[in-house]
Design an enzyme around this catalytic site. Structure first.
Site, PDB file in Angstrom:
ATOM      1  N   GLY A   1       0.831  -1.154  -0.066  1.00  0.00           N
ATOM      2  CA  GLY A   1      -0.187  -0.040   0.166  1.00  0.00           C
ATOM      3  C   GLY A   1       0.889   1.178   0.131  1.00  0.00           C
ATOM      4  O   GLY A   1       1.972   1.103   0.340  1.00  0.00           O
TER       5      GLY A   1
ATOM      6  N   CYS B   1       5.195  -6.163   1.553  1.00  0.00           N
ATOM      7  CA  CYS B   1       5.563  -4.565   1.766  1.00  0.00           C
ATOM      8  C   CYS B   1       4.837  -4.181   2.832  1.00  0.00           C
ATOM      9  O   CYS B   1       5.094  -4.380   4.175  1.00  0.00           O
ATOM     10  CB  CYS B   1       5.565  -3.988   0.559  1.00  0.00           C
ATOM     11  SG  CYS B   1       6.568  -2.517   0.219  1.00  0.00           S
ATOM     12  N   TYR B   2       3.961  -3.277   2.585  1.00  0.00           N
ATOM     13  CA  TYR B   2       3.072  -2.742   3.721  1.00  0.00           C
ATOM     14  C   TYR B   2       2.603  -3.728   4.792  1.00  0.00           C
ATOM     15  O   TYR B   2       2.451  -3.477   5.882  1.00  0.00           O
ATOM     16  CB  TYR B   2       2.030  -1.857   3.089  1.00  0.00           C
ATOM     17  CG  TYR B   2       1.149  -1.171   4.320  1.00  0.00           C
ATOM     18  CD1 TYR B   2       1.546   0.146   4.820  1.00  0.00           C
ATOM     19  CD2 TYR B   2      -0.074  -1.909   4.709  1.00  0.00           C
ATOM     20  CE1 TYR B   2       0.647   0.886   5.663  1.00  0.00           C
ATOM     21  CE2 TYR B   2      -0.882  -1.064   5.937  1.00  0.00           C
ATOM     22  CZ  TYR B   2      -0.456   0.205   6.219  1.00  0.00           C
ATOM     23  OH  TYR B   2      -0.953   0.832   7.234  1.00  0.00           O
TER      24      TYR B   2
ATOM     25  N   HIS C   1       8.306  -6.947  -3.565  1.00  0.00           N
ATOM     26  CA  HIS C   1       6.919  -7.728  -4.110  1.00  0.00           C
ATOM     27  C   HIS C   1       7.081  -8.908  -4.936  1.00  0.00           C
ATOM     28  O   HIS C   1       7.853  -8.891  -6.052  1.00  0.00           O
ATOM     29  CB  HIS C   1       6.519  -6.645  -5.217  1.00  0.00           C
ATOM     30  CG  HIS C   1       5.932  -5.346  -4.353  1.00  0.00           C
ATOM     31  ND1 HIS C   1       4.715  -5.294  -3.856  1.00  0.00           N
ATOM     32  CD2 HIS C   1       6.519  -4.323  -3.745  1.00  0.00           C
ATOM     33  CE1 HIS C   1       4.455  -4.015  -3.243  1.00  0.00           C
ATOM     34  NE2 HIS C   1       5.685  -3.545  -3.238  1.00  0.00           N
TER      35      HIS C   1
ATOM     36  N   GLU D   1       5.137 -10.426  -6.819  1.00  0.00           N
ATOM     37  CA  GLU D   1       4.246 -10.630  -7.740  1.00  0.00           C
ATOM     38  C   GLU D   1       4.370 -10.089  -9.212  1.00  0.00           C
ATOM     39  O   GLU D   1       3.927 -10.211 -10.153  1.00  0.00           O
ATOM     40  CB  GLU D   1       2.866 -10.011  -7.296  1.00  0.00           C
ATOM     41  CG  GLU D   1       2.697  -8.558  -7.021  1.00  0.00           C
ATOM     42  CD  GLU D   1       3.106  -7.991  -5.799  1.00  0.00           C
ATOM     43  OE1 GLU D   1       2.864  -6.759  -5.133  1.00  0.00           O
ATOM     44  OE2 GLU D   1       3.729  -8.771  -5.126  1.00  0.00           O
TER      45      GLU D   1
ATOM     46  N   ASP E   1     -17.083 -11.221 -23.100  1.00  0.00           N
ATOM     47  CA  ASP E   1     -17.637 -11.212 -22.130  1.00  0.00           C
ATOM     48  C   ASP E   1     -19.351 -12.007 -22.119  1.00  0.00           C
ATOM     49  O   ASP E   1     -19.765 -12.638 -21.336  1.00  0.00           O
ATOM     50  CB  ASP E   1     -17.602 -10.004 -21.051  1.00  0.00           C
ATOM     51  CG  ASP E   1     -16.065  -9.605 -20.763  1.00  0.00           C
ATOM     52  OD1 ASP E   1     -15.304 -10.607 -21.107  1.00  0.00           O
ATOM     53  OD2 ASP E   1     -15.826  -8.376 -20.611  1.00  0.00           O
TER      54      ASP E   1
ATOM     55  N   LYS F   1     -10.286 -11.294 -17.323  1.00  0.00           N
ATOM     56  CA  LYS F   1     -10.368 -11.218 -18.791  1.00  0.00           C
ATOM     57  C   LYS F   1      -9.802 -12.547 -19.627  1.00  0.00           C
ATOM     58  O   LYS F   1     -10.499 -13.225 -20.245  1.00  0.00           O
ATOM     59  CB  LYS F   1      -9.936 -10.095 -19.420  1.00  0.00           C
ATOM     60  CG  LYS F   1     -10.284  -9.715 -20.702  1.00  0.00           C
ATOM     61  CD  LYS F   1     -11.681  -9.482 -21.138  1.00  0.00           C
ATOM     62  CE  LYS F   1     -12.313  -8.950 -22.304  1.00  0.00           C
ATOM     63  NZ  LYS F   1     -13.525  -8.384 -22.490  1.00  0.00           N
TER      64      LYS F   1
END
Length: 509
Positions: free
Chosen positions: A52, A79-80, A167, A169, A225, A365
């Site tokens: 964050g 992290c945060y 991070h 990710e 979609d 998606k």
């Protein structure tokens, strides 16, 4: 849903990326605001606290009661999230003398810790923080460091509580997927069962229970979609699904007939409605993009409502809402700024007293596409580039006229077909043309021309939330430009858009 991992969002720009990385491990992950604990922890087998932008040292920084988390569920702070665990458990977080941002080399201290199992020595990680952990709480130990910080990762001595100052990710962390796999599949012991086939089986059964013997109406757009949502509903309730495909006159060249035929081949109970003249009339004289969107939305609702009310026994309205739409509607820090309004069927459920069913609300998606292929939809239909609800109207800045739509349709058809012919179509996320409200001087033969400028736009992306302009070959762009100018009357200049998102959006309006 059983076997799920919860991600508590503290406002990080990477939170959706965490969810996507976990899903890539074929494990279902769900994002919720840090301030909203679930009513039930049933089926939750792992917890991640996101990063964050705030500092845990600030008195008004986001907080959550960590003691409210069940003891038996492993927790990973990123992290945060790692700094929050440190401070809430009695450790100390300080402002770093040197803000660490970017690449760093990780030195693993505890090779036996399951979180860092299998990592290469000195593996690259991605840092983004201005605070650092000065002192760990009692019972916690550092398991990795970097050159600049002594605590790059930590673990509790007896409980499955972990923290990462970097991070995992992002792609810049070379072995981030391995770390997340170690946590999700190893520490949490979760099953890799989040597959398209599993999703279809669960969703169809859930839809049958939710809908009973009721009928459903679904507005098809030709996009991925709405198509996949309709296929799921069709498998669940068959002919009790009534699909309506409205031609607003703003589709690509020959698209209305082609897509309608594809839907019929799929066995969908679909009705085509050509209301193009009505839409063009509503757009007359409008130049503001928001006014154009609202006019198209209003007419669509009027047309759709008239068609839907003629159907017997309809009690539900199907919508192709996907997971990013759901996440963005629940902001961590209050309502997000509206960049542009979206063309949907907003207001219809209330007007028609319909309940809403959203079969895709938990999918990203790319997951929607995989489910569509699993449902045996034609790859050409599932692989279509995203197309905006307002259609070509927002690719014609300024007033939309039938003549300008026809010009854009011809140019767009040339561009898209050229991408297919050169096997570039599937390499880009989205490609289209924009007919600018700008004329330029040109020369054709011995005559002076004063005609429209056309912009080509092609971007690469994973989910459309960020995008980079596609580096298409220059000789390809030259050939496309030459063919458009020679073939489409009304265009004498072609330019290529090299703007990324952010700061630009993918569409021009």
């Amino acid at each position: 849903m059983n076997n799920r991992l919860l991600i508590f969002d503290f406002g990080s720009q990477y939170t959706q990326l965490i969810a996507r990385r976990v899903r890539e491990l074929q494990v279902y992950s769900e994002i919720i605001p840090y301030s909203k604990l679930p009513q039930s922890w049933e089926g939750v087998q792992g917890i991640i606290l996101s990063g964050g932008p705030a500092s845990v040292r600030q008195p008004d920084s986001p907080r959550m009661a960590l003691d409210a988390l069940p003891d038996h569920i492993p927790v990973l702070g990123i992290c945060y999230g790692a700094q929050l665990i440190t401070q809430e458990m009695g450790g100390e977080v300080e402002a770093a003398q040197v803000r660490e941002y970017g690449r760093a080399q990780l030195a693993v201290i505890n090779n036996g810790n399951p979180l860092l199992k299998g990592l290469d020595p000195g593996t690259q990680v991605w840092m983004s923080h201005s605070d650092h952990i000065h002192k760990l709480p009692s019972g916690y130990n550092a398991i990795a460091r970097t050159h600049d910080i002594p605590v790059a990762a930590f673990a509790h001595e007896t409980h499955h509580i972990y923290g990462l100052q970097f991070h995992p990710e992002v792609t810049h962390t070379a072995e981030g997927k391995q770390i997340l796999s170690n946590f999700v599949l190893g520490v949490c012991g979760m099953k890799a069962d989040w597959t398209p086939a599993h999703f279809i089986e669960e969703t169809v059964a859930g839809l049958q229970q939710q809908l009973g013997e009721d009928s459903v109406v679904c507005g098809l757009s030709g996009g991925v979609d709405s198509t996949v949502a309709a296929l799921l509903l069709h498998r669940a309730i068959g002919k009790r699904l009534h699909c309506i495909f409205v031609n607003n006159g703003l589709l690509r060249k020959d698209e209305y007939a082609q897509v309608l035929h594809s839907y019929q081949d799929l066995g969908l109970n679909v009705r085509g409605v050509d209301a193009s003249a009505r839409f063009m009339s509503a757009l007359g004289g409008l130049t503001d993009p928001e006014l154009k969107r609202k006019a198209i939305g209003r007419v669509f609702i009027e047309v759709f409502q008239a068609e839907a009310e003629a159907l017997p026994g309809v009690k539900w309205l199907a919508q192709g809402t996907i997971y990013p739409d759901v996440i963005e509607s629940v902001s961590v820090n209050g309502p997000s700024v509206t960049i542009k309004s979206h063309h949907n069927v907003g207001g219809l459920p209330e007007k028609m007293h319909l309940k809403v069913v959203e079969p895709l609300r938990y999918l990203f998606k790319d997951e929607v596409r995989k489910v569509g292929l699993e449902l045996q939809a034609p790859p050409a239909l599932i692989g279509r580039h995203p197309f905006p609800g307002p259609g070509l109207a927002i690719r014609i800045p300024g007033e939309v006229t039938a003549q300008r739509v026809a010009v854009l349709q011809e140019a767009d058809a040339i561009f898209i077909q050229a991408l297919r012919d050169h096997e570039l179509y599937d390499q880009v996320w989205q490609a289209f043309c924009v007919l600018l409200p700008v004329n330029s001087v040109g020369v054709m033969g011995d005559e002076r021309t004063y005609e429209s400028v056309l912009a080509l736009r092609a971007v690469t992306s994973v989910d459309g939330m960020t995008a980079d302009w596609a580096h298409l070959p220059w000789d390809f762009l030259a050939a496309v430009s030459n063919r458009i100018i020679n073939s489409v009357k009304g265009i004498n200049r072609v330019v290529y858009d090299i703007s990324s998102k952010p700061p630009a959006t993918i569409e021009w309006e």
